[in-house]
Enzyme design. Structure first.
Site, short mmCIF file in Angstrom:
data_model
loop_
_atom_site.label_atom_id
_atom_site.label_comp_id
_atom_site.label_asym_id
_atom_site.label_seq_id
_atom_site.Cartn_x
_atom_site.Cartn_y
_atom_site.Cartn_z
N HIS A 192 0.84 -1.21 0.00
CA HIS A 192 0.00 0.00 0.00
C HIS A 192 0.87 1.24 0.00
O HIS A 192 1.87 1.33 0.69
CB HIS A 192 -1.02 -0.01 1.14
CG HIS A 192 -0.50 0.23 2.51
ND1 HIS A 192 -0.36 1.49 3.06
CD2 HIS A 192 -0.12 -0.63 3.49
CE1 HIS A 192 0.08 1.40 4.30
NE2 HIS A 192 0.25 0.12 4.58
N ASP A 209 5.90 2.07 6.85
CA ASP A 209 4.49 1.74 6.68
C ASP A 209 3.85 2.67 5.65
O ASP A 209 3.36 3.73 6.01
CB ASP A 209 3.77 1.85 8.02
CG ASP A 209 2.36 1.31 7.99
OD1 ASP A 209 2.00 0.63 7.01
OD2 ASP A 209 1.61 1.58 8.95
N GLU A 243 -5.18 2.11 2.24
CA GLU A 243 -5.17 0.97 3.17
C GLU A 243 -5.45 1.47 4.58
O GLU A 243 -6.17 0.81 5.35
CB GLU A 243 -3.80 0.27 3.10
CG GLU A 243 -3.71 -1.02 3.90
CD GLU A 243 -3.19 -0.85 5.32
OE1 GLU A 243 -3.13 -1.85 6.06
OE2 GLU A 243 -2.84 0.29 5.70
N GLU A 244 -4.87 2.62 4.92
CA GLU A 244 -5.01 3.16 6.27
C GLU A 244 -6.43 3.62 6.58
O GLU A 244 -6.77 3.85 7.74
CB GLU A 244 -4.03 4.32 6.48
CG GLU A 244 -2.56 3.96 6.26
CD GLU A 244 -1.97 3.09 7.36
OE1 GLU A 244 -2.73 2.66 8.24
OE2 GLU A 244 -0.76 2.85 7.35
N ASP A 270 3.83 -5.50 3.45
CA ASP A 270 3.49 -4.31 4.25
C ASP A 270 4.46 -4.24 5.42
O ASP A 270 4.34 -5.01 6.38
CB ASP A 270 2.05 -4.43 4.74
CG ASP A 270 1.53 -3.15 5.39
OD1 ASP A 270 2.35 -2.23 5.64
OD2 ASP A 270 0.31 -3.05 5.63
N HIS A 348 2.78 5.32 11.89
CA HIS A 348 1.67 6.23 12.15
C HIS A 348 2.12 7.44 12.97
O HIS A 348 1.39 7.95 13.81
CB HIS A 348 0.50 5.52 12.85
CG HIS A 348 -0.04 4.36 12.08
ND1 HIS A 348 -0.77 3.35 12.66
CD2 HIS A 348 0.08 4.03 10.77
CE1 HIS A 348 -1.11 2.46 11.74
NE2 HIS A 348 -0.60 2.84 10.59
#
Length: 384
Positions: A192, A209, A243-244, A270, A348
């Site tokens: 992603h 990520d 994706e998030e 991922d 994140h």
């Protein structure tokens, strides 16, 4: 007068502390460059529960609490269409003479250059202007690699396209058409492209990520082209948007393929860069919510072609884009940088960067590029 929702949202934002040196904004109107309506209602599916309607703000709060979910607002029928064909079997790897020469051409140079550029965008959030810009850059880079490394005959078999989404950041698909006239099977290798901060309006370089997975499979794609690999079955590389946001992009693609495309196998990459200090370097094989025969096949690939071992681990419900393909009834698997417990804890946040720690390793990423090449060649070289 602000609505009750706006007042609640303001209270949530105002109660937050400044994160990573950037002051959290204190008004809903102060998010330039985003098309994210925090009050918009979305239909969300969590494990073992009926779908529920919640706002975009409530989705953010659920993600902050570690809750994994599908946002099924636009894909409520995913998983309801009968499979095109019966599931394929996965024999032991037997294309060693084709795979090993390609592995020798893999390098950390391209992934490092590409990832430095990919993480230069303030955020790759799927509803941000810079998220759209990063996707445009990614498609352009894929096209450049195709022109530079692909022979004319191979380029004639390649199609690079955007799978359009309503939120602006599109998924990108690079397809190498297979030569078989009798086998319509497709092999998918995915990652992603989007990133997010826990509070999505803050910076999110997303180096691990999933910038790491995105450039990992891009390097595999380059190596296949450089080797002039003409597959028997078609091979597709996917870079999913959103994706998030609840696996939005991959669900949309899987729904479009469902009942029409004979997907033999899908492998998700991922987070491929992190080696926690003091731990053994290894490939994490997700064992929950995956196709177990395909996962066993990945174990064999790792044993045969990689320089590091595998380890079994779990990541929970709807934890990455492989889950969308599993929901559609296709065999899917997921490999990650380590056990889930030893994976990168900087994701994140604005600290998900290349230079945050020597635990971020391009050499580790290279092992996953080997796996993607082996997956493509072993399954793309056979028919029926």
């Amino acid at each position: 007068m602000k609505s009750l929702f706006a007042l609640v949202a303001l209270a949530v934002v105002a109660s937050a502390s400044p994160i990573d040196g950037e002051q959290v904004p204190f008004a809903l109107e102060s998010f330039p460059g985003f098309s994210l309506d925090l009050s918009a209602q979305r239909l969300v599916e969590m494990q073992g529960q009926p779908p529920v309607w919640m706002s975009e703000l409530e989705k953010i709060q659920a993600k902050q609490r570690g809750i994994k979910f599908f946002d099924i607002t636009d894909t409520r029928d995913l998983g309801t269409v009968p499979r095109l064909q019966a599931k394929a079997s996965f024999p032991s790897p037997n294309a060693t003479e084709k795979v090993k020469p390609i592995l020798k051409t893999l390098s950390t140079k391209g992934p490092e250059e590409n990832l430095r550029e990919f993480t230069s965008f303030r955020t790759r959030h799927y509803r941000s202007d810079t998220g759209r810009q990063s996707q445009v850059w990614l498609k352009k880079r894929i096209s450049e690699i195709t022109s530079e490394w692909g022979s004319k005959s191979l380029q004639n078999k390649i199609k690079i396209s955007e799978f359009s989404h309503s939120w602006g950041q599109n998924s990108v698909i690079a397809r190498i058409n297979g030569s078989s006239t009798t086998d319509d099977g497709v092999i998918i290798i995915g990652a992603h492209q989007d990133s997010t901060n826990m509070w999505p309006f803050l910076p999110a370089p997303g180096a691990d990520d999933d910038g790491s997975g995105s450039v990992t499979i891009l390097e595999s794609y380059r190596a296949l082209l450089a080797a002039d690999f003409h597959p028997v079955r078609s091979i597709e590389f996917h870079w999913y948007s959103a994706e998030e946001g609840g696996l939005l992009g991959s669900q949309a693609v899987a729904q479009a393929y469902e009942g029409h495309v004979n997907v033999i196998a899908m492998s998700q990459f991922d987070m491929t860069a992190w080696v926690k200090r003091g731990t053994r370097e290894e490939v994490g094989l997700i064992m929950d919510f995956v196709d177990l025969p395909l996962t066993e096949f990945n174990k064999q690939l790792i044993d045969l072609y990689l320089d590091i071992p595998w380890v079994e681990t779990k990541c929970g419900y709807a934890c990455s884009d492989h889950a969308s393909w599993r929901k559609a009834g296709y065999p899917s698997s997921f490999t990650i940088e380590s056990t889930f417990e030893n994976s990168n804890k900087n994701i994140h946040s604005a600290n998900d960067r290349i230079d945050v720690s020597d635990e971020f390793s391009f050499l580790h990423m290279l092992e996953f590029s080997k796996l993607a090449v082996a997956f493509a060649v072993e399954l793309g070289s056979v028919s029926n």
